[in-house]
Structure formats: C-alpha cells, structure tokens
Design a protein around this motif. Structure first.
Motif, mmCIF file in Angstrom:
data_model
loop_
_atom_site.group_PDB
_atom_site.id
_atom_site.type_symbol
_atom_site.label_atom_id
_atom_site.label_comp_id
_atom_site.label_asym_id
_atom_site.label_seq_id
_atom_site.Cartn_x
_atom_site.Cartn_y
_atom_site.Cartn_z
ATOM 1 N N GLU A 17 -18.787 -16.840 1.349
ATOM 2 C CA GLU A 17 -17.943 -15.987 1.867
ATOM 3 C C GLU A 17 -17.081 -15.155 0.818
ATOM 4 O OE1 GLU A 17 -14.635 -16.719 5.224
ATOM 5 O OE2 GLU A 17 -14.409 -18.268 3.567
ATOM 6 N N GLN A 18 -17.092 -15.827 -0.388
ATOM 7 C CA GLN A 18 -16.272 -15.220 -1.546
ATOM 8 C C GLN A 18 -17.334 -13.854 -2.023
ATOM 9 O OE1 GLN A 18 -16.030 -18.744 -3.772
ATOM 10 N NE2 GLN A 18 -13.889 -18.324 -4.316
ATOM 11 N N GLN A 19 -18.792 -14.194 -2.066
ATOM 12 C CA GLN A 19 -19.751 -13.111 -2.339
ATOM 13 C C GLN A 19 -19.468 -12.283 -1.478
ATOM 14 O OE1 GLN A 19 -23.338 -15.115 -3.075
ATOM 15 N NE2 GLN A 19 -23.153 -15.088 -5.212
ATOM 16 N N ASP A 20 -19.651 -12.344 -0.092
ATOM 17 C CA ASP A 20 -19.408 -11.544 0.967
ATOM 18 C C ASP A 20 -18.505 -10.655 0.662
ATOM 19 O OD1 ASP A 20 -21.842 -12.638 2.007
ATOM 20 O OD2 ASP A 20 -20.751 -13.535 3.947
ATOM 21 N N PHE A 21 -17.245 -11.385 0.504
ATOM 22 C CA PHE A 21 -15.973 -10.362 0.128
ATOM 23 C C PHE A 21 -16.273 -9.313 -0.804
ATOM 24 C CE2 PHE A 21 -11.946 -9.625 -1.780
ATOM 25 C CZ PHE A 21 -11.068 -9.477 -0.842
ATOM 26 N N PHE A 25 -16.291 -5.259 -0.539
ATOM 27 C CA PHE A 25 -15.160 -4.649 -1.394
ATOM 28 C C PHE A 25 -16.059 -3.447 -2.177
ATOM 29 C CE2 PHE A 25 -12.890 -4.345 -5.545
ATOM 30 C CZ PHE A 25 -12.022 -3.354 -4.947
ATOM 31 N N LYS A 26 -17.131 -3.705 -2.716
ATOM 32 C CA LYS A 26 -17.760 -2.808 -3.571
ATOM 33 C C LYS A 26 -18.390 -1.705 -2.428
ATOM 34 C CE LYS A 26 -21.940 -2.167 -6.481
ATOM 35 N NZ LYS A 26 -23.029 -3.082 -7.215
ATOM 36 N N GLU A 27 -19.001 -2.069 -1.324
ATOM 37 C CA GLU A 27 -19.432 -1.065 -0.448
ATOM 38 C C GLU A 27 -17.981 -0.096 0.065
ATOM 39 O OE1 GLU A 27 -21.241 -2.676 3.134
ATOM 40 O OE2 GLU A 27 -22.729 -4.136 1.927
ATOM 41 N N PHE A 28 -16.731 -0.638 0.215
ATOM 42 C CA PHE A 28 -15.505 0.010 0.519
ATOM 43 C C PHE A 28 -15.223 0.922 -0.792
ATOM 44 C CE2 PHE A 28 -11.127 0.284 0.137
ATOM 45 C CZ PHE A 28 -10.496 0.707 1.421
ATOM 46 N N ILE A 29 -15.543 0.672 -1.746
ATOM 47 C CA ILE A 29 -15.054 1.342 -2.934
ATOM 48 C C ILE A 29 -16.009 2.208 -2.978
ATOM 49 C CG2 ILE A 29 -15.132 1.447 -5.528
ATOM 50 C CD1 ILE A 29 -12.448 0.245 -4.418
ATOM 51 N N HIS A 56 -12.174 -4.100 -19.181
ATOM 52 C CA HIS A 56 -12.442 -3.729 -18.053
ATOM 53 C C HIS A 56 -11.271 -3.867 -16.913
ATOM 54 C CE1 HIS A 56 -13.921 -7.662 -18.388
ATOM 55 N NE2 HIS A 56 -13.440 -8.016 -17.441
ATOM 56 N N ILE A 57 -11.072 -3.552 -15.857
ATOM 57 C CA ILE A 57 -10.328 -3.884 -14.683
ATOM 58 C C ILE A 57 -11.090 -5.268 -14.071
ATOM 59 C CG2 ILE A 57 -9.195 -3.325 -12.642
ATOM 60 C CD1 ILE A 57 -8.950 -0.334 -13.928
ATOM 61 N N SER A 58 -10.394 -5.988 -13.845
ATOM 62 C CA SER A 58 -10.924 -7.089 -13.115
ATOM 63 C C SER A 58 -10.186 -7.414 -11.875
ATOM 64 C CB SER A 58 -10.997 -8.299 -13.906
ATOM 65 O OG SER A 58 -11.591 -9.383 -13.676
ATOM 66 N N CYS A 59 -10.812 -7.501 -10.701
ATOM 67 C CA CYS A 59 -10.262 -7.846 -9.385
ATOM 68 C C CYS A 59 -10.715 -9.401 -8.972
ATOM 69 C CB CYS A 59 -10.796 -7.007 -8.417
ATOM 70 S SG CYS A 59 -10.211 -5.312 -8.478
ATOM 71 N N LYS A 60 -9.747 -10.315 -9.017
ATOM 72 C CA LYS A 60 -9.843 -11.416 -8.821
ATOM 73 C C LYS A 60 -9.328 -12.363 -7.402
ATOM 74 C CE LYS A 60 -10.312 -12.022 -13.834
ATOM 75 N NZ LYS A 60 -10.009 -12.776 -14.973
ATOM 76 N N MET A 61 -10.073 -13.567 -7.293
ATOM 77 C CA MET A 61 -9.152 -14.071 -6.068
ATOM 78 C C MET A 61 -9.141 -15.616 -6.676
ATOM 79 S SD MET A 61 -12.227 -15.042 -3.377
ATOM 80 C CE MET A 61 -12.622 -13.526 -3.087
ATOM 81 N N GLU A 133 -7.485 -4.422 4.637
ATOM 82 C CA GLU A 133 -6.173 -4.389 3.904
ATOM 83 C C GLU A 133 -6.176 -4.742 2.667
ATOM 84 O OE1 GLU A 133 -2.028 -6.922 4.374
ATOM 85 O OE2 GLU A 133 -3.334 -6.734 6.349
ATOM 86 N N TYR A 134 -6.987 -5.937 2.304
ATOM 87 C CA TYR A 134 -6.909 -6.478 0.976
ATOM 88 C C TYR A 134 -7.866 -5.436 0.058
ATOM 89 C CZ TYR A 134 -5.897 -10.693 3.188
ATOM 90 O OH TYR A 134 -5.347 -11.956 3.605
ATOM 91 N N PHE A 135 -8.962 -4.759 0.592
ATOM 92 C CA PHE A 135 -9.609 -3.909 -0.254
ATOM 93 C C PHE A 135 -8.870 -2.638 -0.460
ATOM 94 C CE2 PHE A 135 -13.678 -5.352 2.537
ATOM 95 C CZ PHE A 135 -13.793 -6.587 1.682
#
Length: 153
Positions: A17-21, A25-29, A56-61, A133-135
């Motif tokens: 699920e994390q990988q899917d997220f 997100f990459k597709e959204f960007i 770099h800029i890092s997006c994390k959960m 919304e998160y993306f």
C-alpha cells in the motif's frame, strides 16, 4: 514503478500500500507539474532533486505510531557534503519562513544529516479517497521548497 519491484511478493500488504501511494504520487506529479525530477522512491519516501548536488527534497510518511500518522516534506542536507548551505539557509530563516508562509522545523542535532521540515498530521494511508488531497499537499510543499530555497543558493 518502484525500482525494487522484484521484491513485491515479499512485501506485506501495508508495504504494498505504501509503494502504491508513492507510485500514484509520482504519476500525479508527472501529470501536473513540470520540472520535478524523482531521484528515488521506496516504501517510506520519495526523493526529488531540486538543484543542489546531493541535497534533495524528501516526501515521507510515518504510519508506525498509533497516536499520530504523519506526512512530511523536508529538505535533507548531508552534514559531510554542504553544511555551509544549511547555515546559509538558517541565516535567512525568518525571510524563508515568511516566503514559505508557515513556520518550518529546523533540525540540526543529527550527526549525519540536517533537515528542514513541514508536517501534516491527518494522514491516513488506508483512505485512498483522500490520496489526491495528500498528493496536492505534497506537491504544493515540494514546489514551495523549490521556489523559496533556490533563491538562497
């Protein structure tokens, strides 16, 4: 897709699920934004280049804690590489935060890396309907980091 896809079968449902997220997100960007280049993606984070070598800029959960689930966007600055860049940013802290539009968390106590962060604490990975919304939030913060911090090179 995530580079480590060959390990997909060994992942737990939560890790998938994390990988899917992050893949979504990459597709959204890529559909929405010009100029963002991904340097790496794994199940916990994705890293985006923004014009500073090895920084770099890092997006994390972080979804491990039961009380707080957080999403964050941060600049990671390795101490061994360019600590003078962190000091330069720090010297403009008030100007940077004014331009950014909010207070940032400045972390200097790490032996290996320094970070400048912004958080979102209402993150629920299992609510896929909220992923856009998160993306959007991650996208806005990533672009804001690029826009503001590149002025202080």
């Amino acid at each position: 897709m995530i580079e480590k896809e060959s390990n997909q079968n060994s992942l737990t449902p939560r890790q998938r699920e994390q990988q899917d997220f992050w893949n979504n997100f990459k597709e959204f960007i890529l559909k929405k934004t010009q100029g963002l280049r991904f340097s790496s993606i794994d199940k916990h984070q994705c890293d985006i280049d923004f014009g500073f070598p090895k920084i770099h800029i890092s997006c994390k959960m972080d979804i491990r804690r039961k009380d707080i689930k957080e999403l964050r966007c941060e600049i990671d600055i390795p101490n061994a590489h360019k600590s003078n860049i962190y000091q330069r940013f720090l010297s403009y802290k008030h100007d940077i935060e004014d331009e950014f539009g909010e207070r940032l968390m400045w972390i200097e106590d790490s032996q290996t890396i320094r970070r400048i962060r912004v958080f979102r604490y209402d993150f629920y990975i299992d609510k896929k309907g909220r992923w856009p919304e998160y993306f959007e939030w991650l996208s806005m913060k990533t672009q804001k980091f690029q826009e503001v911090f590149t002025k202080y090179k």
